[in-house]
Design a protein around this motif. Structure first.
Motif, short mmCIF file in Angstrom:
data_model
loop_
_atom_site.label_atom_id
_atom_site.label_comp_id
_atom_site.label_asym_id
_atom_site.label_seq_id
_atom_site.Cartn_x
_atom_site.Cartn_y
_atom_site.Cartn_z
N GLY A 701 45.93 64.82 15.80
CA GLY A 701 46.68 66.51 15.76
C GLY A 701 48.35 65.92 15.14
N THR A 704 47.28 64.98 11.38
CA THR A 704 47.06 66.46 10.78
C THR A 704 48.16 66.75 10.28
OG1 THR A 704 44.78 66.20 11.46
CG2 THR A 704 45.35 68.02 10.04
N GLY A 705 49.20 67.01 11.19
CA GLY A 705 50.48 68.01 11.09
C GLY A 705 51.35 66.86 10.24
N ALA A 708 49.86 67.64 6.26
CA ALA A 708 50.18 68.80 5.72
C ALA A 708 51.88 68.77 5.51
CB ALA A 708 50.02 70.25 7.05
N GLN A 709 52.72 68.26 5.94
CA GLN A 709 53.93 68.23 5.72
C GLN A 709 53.95 67.41 4.64
OE1 GLN A 709 56.28 67.31 9.60
NE2 GLN A 709 56.50 69.10 9.88
N PHE A 732 62.72 81.29 2.85
CA PHE A 732 61.04 80.41 3.13
C PHE A 732 59.77 81.38 1.31
CE2 PHE A 732 60.84 79.28 7.32
CZ PHE A 732 61.00 77.71 7.22
N VAL A 737 56.79 76.33 1.36
CA VAL A 737 56.58 75.46 2.69
C VAL A 737 54.32 75.93 2.44
CG1 VAL A 737 55.19 75.20 5.29
CG2 VAL A 737 58.11 75.36 4.24
N PRO A 738 53.57 74.42 2.66
CA PRO A 738 52.66 74.93 2.83
C PRO A 738 51.25 75.82 3.93
CG PRO A 738 52.71 72.63 3.18
CD PRO A 738 53.80 73.49 3.25
N THR A 739 50.68 76.94 3.09
CA THR A 739 50.19 77.41 4.25
C THR A 739 48.29 76.95 4.59
OG1 THR A 739 49.02 79.29 2.41
CG2 THR A 739 51.34 79.63 3.12
N SER A 740 48.00 77.77 5.41
CA SER A 740 46.33 77.55 5.63
C SER A 740 45.13 77.70 4.19
CB SER A 740 45.72 78.41 6.40
OG SER A 740 46.04 79.74 6.41
N MET A 741 46.00 77.96 3.23
CA MET A 741 45.16 77.78 2.04
C MET A 741 45.57 76.68 1.33
SD MET A 741 43.30 80.77 1.88
CE MET A 741 42.89 81.24 0.62
N VAL A 743 46.49 73.85 2.52
CA VAL A 743 46.31 72.20 3.44
C VAL A 743 44.50 72.57 4.00
CG1 VAL A 743 46.80 71.29 5.01
CG2 VAL A 743 48.28 72.97 3.67
N PRO A 744 44.07 71.20 2.73
CA PRO A 744 42.49 70.95 3.48
C PRO A 744 42.50 70.48 4.57
CG PRO A 744 43.16 69.49 1.27
CD PRO A 744 44.73 70.40 1.60
N GLU A 745 41.70 69.91 5.31
CA GLU A 745 41.74 68.96 6.91
C GLU A 745 41.30 67.75 6.67
OE1 GLU A 745 38.92 70.72 9.71
OE2 GLU A 745 39.86 68.47 10.88
N GLN B 107 51.17 73.04 19.04
CA GLN B 107 51.13 71.62 19.76
C GLN B 107 53.58 72.09 20.35
OE1 GLN B 107 51.42 68.28 16.43
NE2 GLN B 107 49.81 68.85 16.18
N CYS B 145 53.38 72.35 12.80
CA CYS B 145 53.03 71.18 13.48
C CYS B 145 52.14 70.66 13.17
CB CYS B 145 52.91 71.28 14.77
SG CYS B 145 54.71 71.73 16.34
N TYR B 148 47.17 73.43 10.43
CA TYR B 148 46.11 74.62 10.57
C TYR B 148 44.93 73.97 10.84
CZ TYR B 148 50.08 76.20 7.62
OH TYR B 148 51.07 76.89 7.54
#
Lengths: 814, 169
Positions: A701, A704-705, A708-709, A732, A737-741, A743-745, B107, B145, B148
């Protein structure tokens, strides 16, 4: 230090397992206890802050009469009021500048507080802000750090006569000879931008003042370091025991950012004193973006002396650090946090560094996840790519040839840090293999054959954790340090208590903001005492009037797993040892033959010869007479642990700036859209060696967090200013700030090289990708577009201009 | 609708998580402030007050909405659900909440209530939701955090669980 055999005494222990978090049920049901969710006194008032619209202006007058007369208003506080009741916040360099929590006679950045209204509710407080008449005389502003250093630039603090308020040079080894005798000089120039990890919960302060004993009592979602407690107490002109600071049980993210709330703690405390009632201030998002805090922006020239095979013989850094309008504590720490590991993961013996600190008409800077890492590693890892290109080498070969070899561990860097453990070349090889770099390179070739802009980038870094409280004194000369006295170490503390029913409580001063500290410490203590995590209750918020704490307390520099969990482990093992001696008497065996397991304390040779843990634990309350008097009490154990390796800077300016150093090797593939310039991160692989892992899901976590930042920092985010000082990122919708669209895993790979320096073998892991990822993505973009230089954020606008600029060049007919 | 006077407070009544509630609000009072500070339901959080971050999302008559972009007086008579209304019992989490705990979908937990309210509505509407649809729907929420990935996993797991629960219901 606790021996390894003891830490792993439980073969099927809780540590190392991803158990459910104890924090989650309340948070998922809306029963969190964030600062704005807590009960308050019935006479509480609310504050709103009037802020400067000008980047630089003399405040000629402030007329508060209409505001004071407004419905529901109890007080209006200006800079003059604050100056009368407080002292300037301590400034970390030897320069005649002051630092106040509100503008005193002159405003120096957009958003700087100018007045505070205290009213019966927030709506009325904001109404009254509009009734305050401020007459400003605008002054020329300077936002570019290079311009700010020049002759004729507007001067922010006239007493200094320059905007450059600190300069130091450092020399390790013999860099000049190395530069003279090495065939190649390769250089990068970088302007690293300002950004912030913008926690979704903003700042909050509730302050009250007791005139009877001249004391302040404050609740704030402050994250530490508690070295700022004495800074706040001195500013409020009270002894430390008359400034009680508490933190709420929950805090909605921080990433370093809630360090900088401390100037608002002082401001709202003064407002409460003037209003004569408790005052609450909850920052809104517009205030946060404009005026809470920012990472530093930095201009760096980095030059390397390089052999033809890519081996780096020497580095020369020239760093110009922009700390905004005031040097707020703990700055200039961003510039020095990485000082011991400026050579990154590489074996480079000759280094020279010139560090300058400049002030500009921008928001003051402070902690932000990665703290100094992104600014330092961006030039270093861009340089590694440039070396490969300019010398026509494989970039991986350049990295490999310079990595610190495994047999050199522990490795002392040129500037004084100790890289404590790890096999960097093996981690790199494992990442290439398990992360399937070969496939990614093939993808690049396929994409390029199809006419796409596709690139692959690399980055390898060491991730420092557990900051030495003394590193910041590297900003002073050895002579200045001698006069000031040594500063070093990093006290971590933990208290374990047993109650009259034999239940176990743990208290630490770690102020988590979502990192699951309570869960992990329950695992650690459960293993030590043979209990289950659900048997252990952990409190991690702080009350400076009642709890154990020190200046290093708080949640920063990725210190939880190595330092706080380590101190907790020591406390648990100390308590266990004493309980074992009590049990030994009752079970009639030797203390060494006592085992703690399954909620029982038993004789190793005959497990039926046992006591329930709770009965043994409660005995000090109910029957202290049964406990050997030389054992003292077995009710409460408090441990303070500071690693002896964290020594003060020496006369040669060598500094072990952090205790532990994890290793990260990242690579990624990106595609840049030819039309729009938008970057898509196709695949991202990140290899971490952060020592022993306490809770794998939480480590994932954190990675991954942080990733993303860092992706946001690489592609979208910037606290941007117009040349005239206007702030351009005030919502904003402007600060993206990046969204779920977007940020890849990431693919996470891990190796575990336990730190020999921490009680549990752990290292920090919270910040690494904020250091490695921005430059890894930049290297991939540079590879895709054949760019020699690239500054972040790599926005579509910036890249499209580069693409279309080239397309507009006249075509040569073939 | 009654005429509202800017300078005076008005009584506002609606259903919150199945109970009729009421309180006094000036016409300018945000729904988020009313829910949190007048009614004391602090589970709904405020992250930006300009409609971007999504932390304050509640369900108004079944549809997710930003409570920072609504006025309290606008929801007179409405049926409102907040995070406090998700769990079937105080000591029992809903499948969606459970999925977040099982998959480390939170988180700090500050943005989580708004995300739960959006996903709850999404899963009601599209029981067979895909990862791509979840990602698109989630793009109205900022989380700093988690990055996603664990939220997406939680949502997919919750969708699966809800489908199974329906089959065996």
């Amino acid at each position: 230090m606790v021996a390894e055999s003891e830490t792993t005494a439980e073969p099927n222990g809780w540590v190392g397992r991803s158990i459910p978090r104890v924090e989650d049920a309340a948070l998922l049901e809306g029963r969190g206890r964030f600062i704005d969710d807590l009960g308050v006194r019935p006479d509480l008032l609310h504050a709103a802050i009037l802020r400067s619209p000008h980047p630089h202006a003399e405040i000629e007058s402030i007329d508060c009469s209409a505001a004071r007369a407004a419905d529901g208003v109890f007080a209006v506080v200006t800079g003059a009021d604050v100056k009368a009741l407080t002292a300037s916040l301590v400034v970390g360099v030897k320069a005649p500048i002051e630092c106040w929590p509100i503008a005193i006679e002159r405003a120096r950045y957009v958003g700087e507080p100018v007045a505070v209204v205290v009213a019966s509710d927030r709506y009325r407080a904001e109404d009254a802000l509009e009734l305050i008449e401020v007459t400003y005389r605008p002054l020329p502003a300077v936002v570019d750090p290079l311009v700010a250093t020049g002759a004729g630039a507007p001067i922010l603090h006239p007493a200094v006569k320059s905007n450059v308020i600190g300069e130091r040079t450092f020399r390790y080894g013999d860099p000049d000879s190395a530069f003279a005798s090495t065939p190649h000089r390769i250089r990068v120039d970088v302007h690293y931008p300002r950004n912030s990890c913008t926690p979704i919960e903003t700042y909050g302060v509730i302050a009250e003042y007791d005139p009877g004993d001249n004391s302040y009592d404050v609740l704030a979602n402050f994250q530490g370091p508690f070295s700022l407690h004495p800074v706040m107490a001195r500013a409020l002109k009270v002894p430390g025991n008359r400034f009680r600071l508490r933190t709420p049980p929950d805090s909605g993210g921080s990433f370093g950012v809630k360090q900088a709330i401390f100037s608002y703690v002082v401001l709202i405390s003064v407002a409460a004193r003037i209003a004569g009632r408790p005052v609450k201030w909850i920052e809104d998002r517009l205030e946060h973006l404009a005026a809470s805090v920012s990472a530093t922006n930095r201009v760096t020239t980095l030059e390397a002396a390089v052999d033809t095979d890519g081996r780096i013989r020497a580095l020369a850094f020239d760093q110009l650090e922009d700390c905004g309008a005031y040097l707020r504590a703990p700055e200039p720490a961003t510039l020095y946090r990485m000082h011991g590991n400026m050579t990154g993961a590489y074996d480079i013996r000759h280094v020279k560094i010139r560090n300058r600190i400049v002030l500009t008409n921008k928001t003051p800077t402070g902690l932000n996840r990665g703290f100094g890492g992104p600014q330092a590693y961006y030039p270093l890892e861009r340089l590694m790519q440039r070396i490969a290109i300019e010398l026509n080498l494989d970039p991986l070969d350049v990295i490999r040839r310079n990595l610190v070899p495994a047999n050199a561990m522990p490795y002392r860097t040129a500037s004084g840090a100790t890289l404590d453990s790890g096999d960097f070349p093996a981690s790199l090889a494992a990442a290439i293999d398990a992360g399937k770099l070969g496939e990614l390179i093939a993808r690049r070739e396929t994409a390029r054959a199809a006419g796409k802009l596709y690139g692959v980038g690399f980055a390898s870094v060491v991730e420092p954790s557990v900051s030495n409280m003394g590193y910041i004194t590297a900003a002073l000369t050895p002579e200045e340090r001698r006069r000031a006295g040594p500063k070093n170490g990093a006290q971590a503390t933990a208290t374990i208590s047993l109650d009259p029913l034999g239940a176990v409580s743990v208290q630490v001063a770690s102020t988590p903001q979502g990192q699951g500290h309570r869960t992990v410490l329950a695992q650690v203590v459960a293993d030590a005492l043979g209990l289950r995590p659900q048997d252990i209750r952990v409190i991690a918020d702080v009350d400076t009037a009642k709890d154990g704490w020190s200046i290093a307390s708080g949640n920063y520099s990725s210190r939880f797993a190595p330092a706080v969990a380590g101190a907790t482990q020591i406390a648990a093992m100390n308590l266990r040892e004493r309980l074992a001696r009590v049990a030994a008497t009752q079970l009639n065996v030797a203390p060494a033959d006592i085992v703690f397991a399954g909620g029982r304390v038993a004789a190793r040779a005959n497990l039926d010869n046992a006591l329930p843990f709770a009965r043994l634990a409660a005995s000090a309350h109910w029957a202290p007479g049964t406990i050997d008097s030389d054992l003292g009490q077995t009710i409460r154990e408090t441990v303070f642990w500071t690693p002896p390796e964290l020594t003060a800077p020496n006369e040669a300016d060598e500094i072990n700036s952090s205790l532990c150093h994890g290793f990260i090797f990242d690579f990624c593939g990106v595609e840049v859209d030819r039309l729009s310039g938008a970057v898509r991160v196709d695949r991202y692989v990140t290899m971490h060696d952060c020592g022993r892992v306490l809770h794998p899901a939480m480590v994932a976590g954190q990675i991954t967090g942080g990733f993303a930042q860092a992706l946001g920092a690489a592609l979208f985010e910037e606290y941007a200013y117009a040349p005239d000082g206007a702030f351009l990122s005030g919502t904003f919708a402007d600060y993206l700030v990046p969204t779920s669209m977007e940020v890849p895993e990431p693919v996470i790979l891990q190796r575990e090289s336990p730190s020999p320096l921490t009680p549990l073998g752990t290292k920090g892991v919270g910040e690494g990708n904020c250091m490695s990822t921005p430059v890894c993505i930049a290297n991939a973009i540079a590879d895709a577009m054949s760019l020699t230089s690239l500054d972040l954020p790599a926005t579509p606008t910036k890249l499209a201009a580069l693409i279309h600029g080239r397309q507009n060049e006249p075509r040569v007919k073939s | 609708m009654p005429r509202l006077m800017a300078a005076s407070s008005h009584r506002v009544s609606f259903t919150l998580n199945g109970r009729v509630v009421s309180g006094e609000a000036e016409p300018r009072m945000l729904l988020s402030d009313f829910i949190r500070h007048v009614l004391g339901a602090t589970g709904t959080h405020v992250g930006c007050e300009h409609g971007v971050c999504g932390a304050c999302t509640v369900q108004i008559d079944g549809a997710p909405a930003r409570s920072c972009l609504a006025l309290a007086v606008q929801v007179e008579g409405a049926d409102i659900r907040t995070v406090e209304g998700l769990a079937p019992a105080a000591d029992r989490l809903s499948p969606l909440q459970n999925a977040f705990r099982d998959n480390y979908g939170l988180q700090c937990g500050f943005c989580t209530p708004g995300i739960l309210m959006s996903l709850d509505a999404l899963l009601d509407e599209r029981p067979n939701v895909s990862e791509a649809e979840i990602r698109e729907f989630l793009s109205g929420h900022l989380c700093r955090c988690t990055g996603y990935a664990s939220i997406v996993k939680s949502a997919l797991a919750a969708a699966r669980q809800r489908r199974e629960d329906r089959v065996y219901a």
